[in-house]
Design an enzyme around this catalytic site. Structure first.
Site, PDB file in Angstrom:
ATOM      1  N   GLU A  27     -18.859   5.105 127.291  1.00 63.40           N
ATOM      2  CA  GLU A  27     -19.282   3.836 126.675  1.00 63.40           C
ATOM      3  C   GLU A  27     -19.585   3.988 125.187  1.00 63.40           C
ATOM      4  O   GLU A  27     -19.645   5.109 124.672  1.00 63.40           O
ATOM      5  CB  GLU A  27     -20.488   3.267 127.418  1.00 63.40           C
ATOM      6  CG  GLU A  27     -21.665   4.223 127.435  1.00 63.40           C
ATOM      7  CD  GLU A  27     -22.976   3.538 127.176  1.00 63.40           C
ATOM      8  OE1 GLU A  27     -23.039   2.686 126.267  1.00 63.40           O
ATOM      9  OE2 GLU A  27     -23.953   3.904 127.850  1.00 63.40           O
ATOM     10  N   SER A  51     -31.085  -5.712 133.812  1.00 68.44           N
ATOM     11  CA  SER A  51     -29.829  -5.401 133.124  1.00 68.44           C
ATOM     12  C   SER A  51     -28.619  -5.873 133.912  1.00 68.44           C
ATOM     13  O   SER A  51     -28.558  -5.741 135.144  1.00 68.44           O
ATOM     14  CB  SER A  51     -29.730  -3.886 132.928  1.00 68.44           C
ATOM     15  OG  SER A  51     -28.480  -3.568 132.338  1.00 68.44           O
ATOM     16  N   ASP A 105     -26.088  -4.318 133.928  1.00 70.24           N
ATOM     17  CA  ASP A 105     -25.490  -3.085 134.486  1.00 70.24           C
ATOM     18  C   ASP A 105     -25.581  -3.110 136.014  1.00 70.24           C
ATOM     19  O   ASP A 105     -24.677  -2.612 136.702  1.00 70.24           O
ATOM     20  CB  ASP A 105     -26.241  -1.839 133.988  1.00 70.24           C
ATOM     21  CG  ASP A 105     -26.063  -1.585 132.494  1.00 70.24           C
ATOM     22  OD1 ASP A 105     -25.297  -2.315 131.843  1.00 70.24           O
ATOM     23  OD2 ASP A 105     -26.704  -0.640 131.985  1.00 70.24           O
ATOM     24  N   LYS A 115     -32.913   4.806 132.880  1.00 71.62           N
ATOM     25  CA  LYS A 115     -33.868   5.201 131.848  1.00 71.62           C
ATOM     26  C   LYS A 115     -35.300   4.968 132.337  1.00 71.62           C
ATOM     27  O   LYS A 115     -35.611   3.912 132.876  1.00 71.62           O
ATOM     28  CB  LYS A 115     -33.577   4.415 130.564  1.00 71.62           C
ATOM     29  CG  LYS A 115     -32.314   4.939 129.868  1.00 71.62           C
ATOM     30  CD  LYS A 115     -31.965   4.169 128.623  1.00 71.62           C
ATOM     31  CE  LYS A 115     -31.223   2.893 128.922  1.00 71.62           C
ATOM     32  NZ  LYS A 115     -29.800   3.053 129.168  1.00 71.62           N
TER      33      LYS A 115
HETATM   34  N1  PSU Z   1     -27.661   5.560 128.099  1.00 80.18           N
HETATM   35  C1  PSU Z   1     -28.153   6.202 127.004  1.00 80.18           C
HETATM   36  N2  PSU Z   1     -28.374   5.436 125.889  1.00 80.18           N
HETATM   37  C2  PSU Z   1     -28.098   4.092 125.844  1.00 80.18           C
HETATM   38  C3  PSU Z   1     -27.583   3.434 127.005  1.00 80.18           C
HETATM   39  C4  PSU Z   1     -27.373   4.229 128.108  1.00 80.18           C
HETATM   40  O1  PSU Z   1     -28.404   7.411 127.036  1.00 80.18           O
HETATM   41  O2  PSU Z   1     -28.289   3.461 124.803  1.00 80.18           O
HETATM   42  C5  PSU Z   1     -27.257   1.934 126.974  1.00 80.18           C
HETATM   43  C6  PSU Z   1     -26.138   1.620 127.958  1.00 80.18           C
HETATM   44  O3  PSU Z   1     -25.084   1.033 127.231  1.00 80.18           O
HETATM   45  C7  PSU Z   1     -26.747   0.606 128.921  1.00 80.18           C
HETATM   46  C8  PSU Z   1     -27.723  -0.081 128.020  1.00 80.18           C
HETATM   47  O4  PSU Z   1     -25.782  -0.250 129.482  1.00 80.18           O
HETATM   48  O5  PSU Z   1     -28.322   1.034 127.348  1.00 80.18           O
HETATM   49  C9  PSU Z   1     -28.697  -0.941 128.804  1.00 80.18           C
HETATM   50  O6  PSU Z   1     -29.044  -2.053 128.030  1.00 80.18           O
HETATM   51  P1  PSU Z   1     -29.856  -3.293 128.681  1.00 80.18           P
HETATM   52  O7  PSU Z   1     -31.117  -2.645 129.219  1.00 80.18           O
HETATM   53  O8  PSU Z   1     -30.113  -4.272 127.564  1.00 80.18           O
HETATM   54  O9  PSU Z   1     -29.004  -3.860 129.765  1.00 80.18           O
HETATM   55 MN    MN Z   2     -32.074  -6.839 129.468  1.00 80.87          MN
END
Ligand code: PSU
Ligand code: MN
Length: 308
Positions: free
Chosen positions: A31, A144, A146, A163
């Site tokens: 990604e 997310s 995701d 995370k």
């Molecule tokens: N993994 C990492 N660093 C990141 C991400 C994943 O080590 O920055 C990113 C990925 O692209 C994941 C995003 O989809 O963080 C999640 O964002 P959100 O919580 O806004 O959906």
């Molecule tokens: Mn979000």
């Protein structure tokens, strides 16, 4: 979703990636949000190029995904990666943002959700990242995309779990609701990104790439259309002290609230804040874990290419 006229097709697969897929050779998707929004320059570009090298040395072809010049690109040049890592106007693109950024013709970094969509469209089954997004802590109902993407696209996401800034028990519950298998790579514990995890369990432990590939192959051969999570614990020597990371997370969550950060800015804000608060230790760990995930993803892609 593919258009009949290739010239109008917004999905642009690099020749090297298309050739590998046509021959049934292994490909690993990567990604770009982690490049543009997850790490500071120059670590981001160095890391992105290192990940591609890791995939190649494992015998597969890397396919980093991003939106460039109005196209959804699967497989980037070094120059594209450099642009994504240095330009500060890069949009963070999840599924809802894709149309707008494609239409604008600007640069867009794809999240796990958007990268899964592209990988699936291209016919790639394995994707490596750092950690997936999930259910955030607190009552903000920030979930997310995701997670829903994992419920929709049949791609295995190799990651260090989710995370640890998130509500991990709720994230695992959401994955169960969506019908997404969670495999533990040589572990029974769900990895917690900066630490190896201990408190939460995975659905199925796998002890090698052949076993992981057998589970994935059986899952998809049965007709299931969901993705899968392969949780890889951070290598022990790179693990961050649990108390240090918990303090930094609490501090980051407080700062993000105080600054009124919301929506798609939350995750990049927290990652940057925690990197500062730990004097760069969390960033070093993030780099180490995504490299490890990429090694494992490559092994799994190679094993999966043999089964199919
Ligand atoms: N993994 C990492 N660093 C990141 C991400 C994943 O080590 O920055 C990113 C990925 O692209 C994941 C995003 O989809 O963080 C999640 O964002 P959100 O919580 O806004 O959906
Ligand atoms: Mn979000």
């Amino acid at each position: 979703m593919r258009h009949n006229e290739p010239v109008d097709d917004p999905l642009r697969i690099a020749d090297e990636v298309a050739d590998a897929l046509a021959d049934g050779r292994p490909v690993v998707a990567l990604e770009s949000t982690i490049i543009a929004h997850g790490m500071p320059h120059p670590r981001n570009v160095e890391t992105a190029l290192t990940l591609e090298a890791i995939v190649r040395s494992g015998g597969a072809v890397p396919a980093t995904v991003a939106l460039v010049d109005g196209a959804l690109r699967v497989g980037l040049s070094e120059l594209d990666i450099e642009r994504l890592g240095t330009n500060n106007q890069v949009a963070k693109v999840s599924l809802r943002d894709m149309g707008a950024v494609l239409a604008s013709g600007g640069l867009g970094a794809t999240t796990v959700a958007a990268t899964m969509f592209a990988a699936h469209g291209a016919g790639i089954r394995v994707f490596a990242t750092g950690g997936i997004g999930g259910v955030h802590r607190g009552d903000g109902h920030d979930v997310s995309a995701d997670l829903t993407a994992l419920g929709r696209f049949p791609v295995a996401v190799v990651c260090a779990g989710a995370k640890a800034v998130l509500d991990l028990p709720r994230t695992l519950e959401a994955l169960e609701t969506l019908g997404v298998p969670v495999l533990g790579w040589r572990t029974d514990a769900f990895p917690e990104f900066w630490t190896r995890g201990a408190d939460l369990t995975v659905g199925t432990r796998v002890d090698g790439a052949d076993q992981a590939a057998a589970v994935l192959d059986a899952h998809w051969s049965a007709g299931l259309t969901t993705g899968a999570v392969i949780g890889v614990p951070i290598p022990t020597e790179h693990e961050v002290d649990r108390a240090l990371i918990e303090t930094a997370i609490a501090d980051g969550l407080g700062a993000s609230d105080a600054a009124g950060i919301s929506g798609s800015e939350v995750t990049p804000f927290l990652l940057a804040h925690i990197a500062d608060a730990t004097g760069g230790t969390s960033l070093d760990a993030n780099v180490a874990l995504v490299q490890e995930n990429t090694r494992v993803a490559t092994e799994v892609a190679v094993a999966l290419a043999v089964t199919r």
